[in-house]
Design an enzyme around this catalytic site. Sequence first.
Site, mmCIF file in Angstrom:
data_model
loop_
_atom_site.group_PDB
_atom_site.id
_atom_site.type_symbol
_atom_site.label_atom_id
_atom_site.label_comp_id
_atom_site.label_asym_id
_atom_site.label_seq_id
_atom_site.Cartn_x
_atom_site.Cartn_y
_atom_site.Cartn_z
ATOM 1 N N ASP A 1 -3.236 2.276 -5.782
ATOM 2 C CA ASP A 1 -2.005 2.260 -4.981
ATOM 3 C C ASP A 1 -1.896 1.060 -4.040
ATOM 4 O O ASP A 1 -1.161 1.105 -3.067
ATOM 5 C CB ASP A 1 -1.879 3.567 -4.174
ATOM 6 C CG ASP A 1 -2.722 3.569 -2.908
ATOM 7 O OD1 ASP A 1 -3.788 2.917 -2.910
ATOM 8 O OD2 ASP A 1 -2.304 4.195 -1.925
ATOM 9 N N GLU A 2 -2.603 -0.007 -4.369
ATOM 10 C CA GLU A 2 -2.654 -1.133 -3.432
ATOM 11 C C GLU A 2 -2.791 -2.450 -4.181
ATOM 12 O O GLU A 2 -3.528 -2.523 -5.160
ATOM 13 C CB GLU A 2 -3.884 -0.897 -2.542
ATOM 14 C CG GLU A 2 -4.044 -1.849 -1.414
ATOM 15 C CD GLU A 2 -5.389 -1.631 -0.697
ATOM 16 O OE1 GLU A 2 -5.990 -0.543 -0.805
ATOM 17 O OE2 GLU A 2 -5.823 -2.592 -0.048
ATOM 18 N N ASP B 1 0.874 -1.176 0.000
ATOM 19 C CA ASP B 1 0.000 0.000 0.000
ATOM 20 C C ASP B 1 0.914 1.230 0.000
ATOM 21 O O ASP B 1 1.711 1.411 0.921
ATOM 22 C CB ASP B 1 -0.884 -0.042 1.260
ATOM 23 C CG ASP B 1 -1.959 1.041 1.233
ATOM 24 O OD1 ASP B 1 -2.293 1.513 0.127
ATOM 25 O OD2 ASP B 1 -2.452 1.410 2.299
#
Length: 423
Positions: free
Chosen positions: A138-139, A25
Amino acid sequence: MNTDRGKLDITIEKEAPDQIVLHIDMDCFYAACERLKDPELNGEPVIVGMGYEPGDTIGAVATASYEAREFGVGSAMPIQEALDKLPRRKDVANDPALNKEQTGHYRPVDMEFYKDTGAQVKSILEDYAETIRDVSIDEAYLDVTSHTDWGAVEQYARTLQDEIYDTVGVPASVGVAPNMSAAKIASDYDKPNGCVIVRPGTVREFLSSLPVEEIHGVGPVTAEKLVEEGLKTAGDVASADRDKLEEMFGERGTDLFVRARGEDTRVVEPRGLPKSISNESALETTADIDTKRELLIDLAEQVRQRVIEKGCLFQTIGIKVVEPPFDVNTRATSLPGPIESTELIEQYALDLLDEFESTRVRKLGVRVSGLSFTNANQAQLGDWDSSQQAETDLTTKASPKSRSRGARRTGQSQQTLGDFTDE
Ligand code: TTP
């Protein structure tokens, strides 16, 4: 008796697969991207959002850098509230009452740039995992089981963080655990730049002191109810009376109980229709060809069953042969077109194994790829011109650890097959 029932239920829980899951993350992602564009923002409070220009009245914070969070600014906060807590640096020149040290930099959302940066990060991830499940810009979850082991995984995770930072320039936190939910909690545990490893057998202990809000699926309402019952931590829920939880929350009560104990049997799988179907298994390191063949036949059968279940056609059959410590070799045979003749999986996999007759092996895998999910009942091998020879992919995928740090993916290993789209 309740306790007996609880025990029985737990023992019949499906065994968690033997996997090493890495959850990544990115840290204050949009703000980190803004720092790429303007390095003067490094170390400064940065807020990304909308509605902060004079005359604007509506807007919210998308993210705040960790420096801005120290002033109480956070995601989803109304922008006016953020401005009250942390005025704009830009206004310092016109307002002598403002203390520069207590102001921040405001930037608008630049989604195209963030998407591009996120894609650069994701392309690095591909080198580090067999299977990746994208969650958001973003993960992601990575199944890194065949690339490392529990003894080396911290170094592996740190190498990944470093490569992302050195190559793309944005920081990330990672969590590693034997299952997906624990890995996600671990990545959030020590942000920013965190690297938290939760080893097999320690998941329940790791979770036990966390507030109930941290349990996957527990929102504010559920958390409040749990706390009212005196259940403040995941550990409290894990040792609570399961029947009582079921009374309070119905079927969800069972989920809460299981999750609080750190049990999660999900396997990391890509989103959407699968591009490949595979199965792999570790074995005690051996060069014995009969042992290897036996395991491969077993794996091929499991893959065959899943192909039948999904009702898809496949075009490529591949094997993975992992030599100690982590050298991953892949070989694949591509057929002239998609077929449904599942008995060929075992045959081709065994043919591919011949090359590794005397190789010492610690893990084997079988994969079919080039999947199609339409007209699944139409094609048979015989439909294809028998003069068309199957091509064989003689590629070797090196372990990321054998490359130099910061080196980018070259794509040298996988793309020799026309339809080997999953790699
Ligand atoms: P998150 O991963 O939730 O948060 P983050 O990356 O900003 O910070 P952290 O280090 O705590 O993980 O969100 C990812 C991006 O999604 C974030 O940078 C901005 C965007 N976002 C919004 O636009 N609105 C929101 O309410 C949230 C929570 C995130």
